[in-house]
Write a protein that holds these residues in place. Structure first.
Motif, PDB file in Angstrom:
ATOM      1  N   UNK A 113     -10.498  29.006 -10.797  1.00 50.81           N
ATOM      2  CA  UNK A 113     -10.001  28.775 -12.423  1.00 50.81           C
ATOM      3  C   UNK A 113      -8.832  27.861 -12.171  1.00 50.81           C
ATOM      4  N   UNK A 114      -8.360  27.778 -10.978  1.00 50.67           N
ATOM      5  CA  UNK A 114      -6.832  26.913 -10.721  1.00 50.67           C
ATOM      6  C   UNK A 114      -7.405  25.741 -10.173  1.00 50.67           C
ATOM      7  N   UNK A 115      -8.682  26.118  -9.212  1.00 52.31           N
ATOM      8  CA  UNK A 115      -9.114  24.150  -8.957  1.00 52.31           C
ATOM      9  C   UNK A 115      -9.586  23.273  -9.985  1.00 52.31           C
ATOM     10  N   UNK A 116     -10.814  24.479 -10.809  1.00 56.13           N
ATOM     11  CA  UNK A 116     -11.570  23.659 -12.148  1.00 56.13           C
ATOM     12  C   UNK A 116     -10.643  23.473 -13.392  1.00 56.13           C
ATOM     13  N   UNK A 117      -9.564  23.708 -13.736  1.00 55.24           N
ATOM     14  CA  UNK A 117      -8.818  24.166 -14.614  1.00 55.24           C
ATOM     15  C   UNK A 117      -7.165  22.966 -14.517  1.00 55.24           C
ATOM     16  N   UNK A 118      -6.494  23.188 -13.086  1.00 59.39           N
ATOM     17  CA  UNK A 118      -5.310  23.180 -13.179  1.00 59.39           C
ATOM     18  C   UNK A 118      -5.158  21.533 -12.694  1.00 59.39           C
TER      19      UNK A 118
ATOM     20  N   UNK B 218      -0.494  18.058 -11.980  1.00 56.85           N
ATOM     21  CA  UNK B 218      -1.188  18.751 -12.318  1.00 56.85           C
ATOM     22  C   UNK B 218      -2.586  17.898 -13.199  1.00 56.85           C
ATOM     23  N   UNK B 219      -3.504  17.952 -13.221  1.00 59.45           N
ATOM     24  CA  UNK B 219      -4.460  17.415 -14.244  1.00 59.45           C
ATOM     25  C   UNK B 219      -4.802  16.956 -15.241  1.00 59.45           C
ATOM     26  N   UNK B 220      -4.033  16.013 -15.500  1.00 61.41           N
ATOM     27  CA  UNK B 220      -3.808  15.185 -16.756  1.00 61.41           C
ATOM     28  C   UNK B 220      -4.971  14.536 -17.372  1.00 61.41           C
ATOM     29  N   UNK B 221      -4.742  15.189 -18.769  1.00 60.48           N
ATOM     30  CA  UNK B 221      -5.967  14.462 -19.570  1.00 60.48           C
ATOM     31  C   UNK B 221      -5.992  12.744 -19.351  1.00 60.48           C
TER      32      UNK B 221
END
Length: 606
Positions: A319-324, A389-392
């Protein structure tokens, strides 16, 4: 700002009565009333607590700050301006006297009078100041800049760590102010794309330092501000709205070299309006295939719980690698942190050379880094110390609120390319192209763009230059124009590869042209002939009429690619002004600078 039912806890009748009262109050009366209401709330809360003696209730209102505060912002897409307005509101809640201004509107002769200065600025392009910060940036670095020995200051810099000149404009201001004798009230803070938390912390630190000087206590305001926040809570970057996907259509024709998706999202229950030029931010997910590949390379357990930030929040690894975490883009910061943790001697030596870093990160991702410089005993729990963090991703709105208030449209080009012997995909664009269907939901937020706003006047002609997906905000504007019955002249320059496969929203433009909503349409399809033709060539071909529109008061809007298109279009407009206005190059540049100041030359480039 006027009160209404959407931005306050009051009903329509109450809002109208309060607005009538507020409009007649002086500044001093408003300050007094603010303090009175604060004291009233505190007194009422204390009186309800029967176990506390009345003597413990503090109804004293802090006196206004004696030192005047100035906030200056340099903003390209609205982020810096939004933060500056937030800081202004926070300071005023603490009864400080505040002057907020964009850098281009600030009178430089007044700089010597400023006592406390807070600068919030983005960095544009290759370390350049935003358009509305250029004049102030030049002034403060010129011989005309005064000594500022009595000035205190702090800088909040916005940027993107994937660029070489990360937060350069903020660093420029910080260094120069110090050289001019100013004293730092608080150290400069550099923010990456995920700027919310560090910006909030910077503001809190500043306010605490100022409040401590005047004996103010933060807790005196907490109850009031908490009530106000809950009453005006809306969707934002930190509280995104889950939007249902209504339509996901491929606009590109069969045989096209591109894939451009038309996305329609439901805004039912969103409650906030938007204007042409505004953006929708989307929080994407990484491709599950890339995530699985990374986990397999490192031989990790996808179900293991790992820490994802300094707050010790946890998610399962998958989940962390997919979403965060952002795993498809490298930055200088990622490489230097990896060098400290990987225990790979070769990488540790390589990162000592800055030139090597910026050559290496281009077109590579975290998997490349793992393969090229294998880490020794890397634990999943160390990822948050390396990755950001994965940016928008933000996209210009392609629809009018007036036409479809319960939905918003986006125009998203799927990004696919090959680099360093691997196929690459855009995180958000290919998520829409390959993995999102109608009925799915995506977390979004609305971002206002005050620097890309269209006129609603019949008297102001509009010239729109938007090749490819850059046409999105112009579709929104022309829809708006049609709905509101605005009768100004409008001219669109659109370009792509082929007429038959890549003419985005073709039938709509042709219909608007036929009905007179659009007055002129200039097209450039680069692959239709041996000689490539782009929008800048169409501008030069229509040089005389283009300049006539400018003389008639036209506002020029450019949206799209920054690296090539925006520069070429600027040069074409510059050439038109030189040729038709009989200016030399310096005079033509000054002419366009004046247009920018008048908001008649606006750009949304990326």
């Amino acid at each position: 700002m006027e009160l209404n039912v959407t931005n306050s806890p009051f009903n329509e009748a109450q809002s109208e009565q309060l607005n009538q009262v507020f409009s007649k109050l002086t500044k001093e009366q408003k300050i007094w009333l603010s303090g009175y209401l604060t004291a009233s709330v505190n007194t009422q809360q204390a009186s309800n607590q029967t176990d506390l003696p009345i003597s413990t209730v503090n109804t004293n209102v802090p006196s206004p700050k004696t030192r005047a505060i100035t906030i200056l912002f340099g903003s390209e897409t609205g982020n810096a301006q939004g933060l500056a307005e937030t800081l202004e509101n926070k300071l005023k809640e603490h009864h400080f006297e505040v002057n907020l201004s964009s850098m281009e509107d600030f009178k430089t002769k007044d700089l010597k009078k400023v006592e406390d200065l807070f600068i919030i600025t983005a960095t544009h392009g290759e370390g350049e100041p935003p358009d509305n910060a250029i004049t102030f940036h030049e002034f403060i670095h010129s011989r005309k800049a005064p000594k500022l020995n009595d000035l205190r200051y702090s800088v909040l810099a916005l940027g993107d760590e994937s660029y070489e000149y990360f937060c350069q404009t903020g660093r420029d201001f910080d260094k120069k102010l110090e050289e001019l004798g100013a004293k730092k009230l608080h150290p400069r803070v550099d923010c990456d794309l995920d700027f919310d938390e560090p910006a909030e912390k910077w503001m809190e630190d500043i306010i605490n330092e100022l409040a401590e000087e005047t004996g103010q206590k933060q807790e005196e305001y907490d109850a009031v501000n908490t009530e106000k926040t809950s009453a005006t809570q809306k969707y934002s970057r930190t509280n995104p709205y889950e939007a249902e996907v209504l339509e996901n259509i491929n606009l590109s024709g069969r045989g096209s070299n591109k894939e451009v998706r038309h996305i329609e999202l439901s805004l039912e229950g969103f409650t906030e309006s938007f204007e042409p030029g505004d953006c929708i931010g989307i929080f994407p997910k990484n491709d599950p295939e890339i995530v699985e590949k990374l986990i397999n390379i490192l031989v990790w357990d996808p179900e293991e719980e790992i820490v994802i930030n300094d707050n010790q929040d946890k998610l399962k690894l998958k989940d962390a690698l997919e979403n965060h975490f952002e795993i498809t883009k490298l930055t200088k910061s990622i490489l230097t942190k990896a060098a400290e943790i990987f225990n790979n001697g070769v990488l540790s030596e390589k990162v000592k050379k800055e030139r090597w870093i910026y050559g290496y990160v281009e077109g590579r991702d975290f998997i490349d880094l793992i393969n090229d410089f294998p880490p020794e005993d890397l634990e999943p729990g160390a990822l948050y110390k390396i990755l950001r963090k994965l940016p928008a991703r933000e996209y210009s709105i392609a629809s009018s609120y007036e036409a479809t208030p319960d939905e918003v449209h986006l125009t998203i080009g799927a990004v696919r390319y090959n680099a360093n012997e691997r196929d690459r995909k855009g995180v958000c664009s290919v998520q829409f192209a390959e993995r999102i269907e109608p009925g799915d939901t995506v977390p979004i937020y609305l971002k206002k763009n005050p620097n890309f706003k269209f006129p609603k006047s019949d008297e102001t002609p509009v010239i729109m230059i938007g090749p490819g997906t850059g046409v999105a905000p112009f579709r929104a504007y022309v829809q708006d124009k049609e709905e509101l019955g605005i009768n100004n002249k409008a001219w669109l320059f659109f370009g792509e590869q082929y007429f038959t496969t890549d003419f985005l929203y073709q039938t709509e433009w042709q219909s608007w042209l036929k009905d007179g909503v659009l007055n002129k349409l200039s097209l450039a399809f680069s692959r239709e002939s041996d000689e490539k033709v782009y929008v800048q060539h169409r501008i030069e071909e229509n040089s005389k009429e283009f300049y006539e529109w400018i003389e008639q008061g036209a506002a020029i809007y450019v949206c799209g690619d920054e690296k090539n298109m925006a520069k070429d279009v600027h040069q074409a407009i510059l050439k038109v002004v030189q040729t038709e206005g009989h200016y030399n190059e310096e005079e033509a540049e000054a002419f366009l600078t004046q247009l920018k100041k008048e908001k008649r030359y606006q750009r949304d480039i990326y």
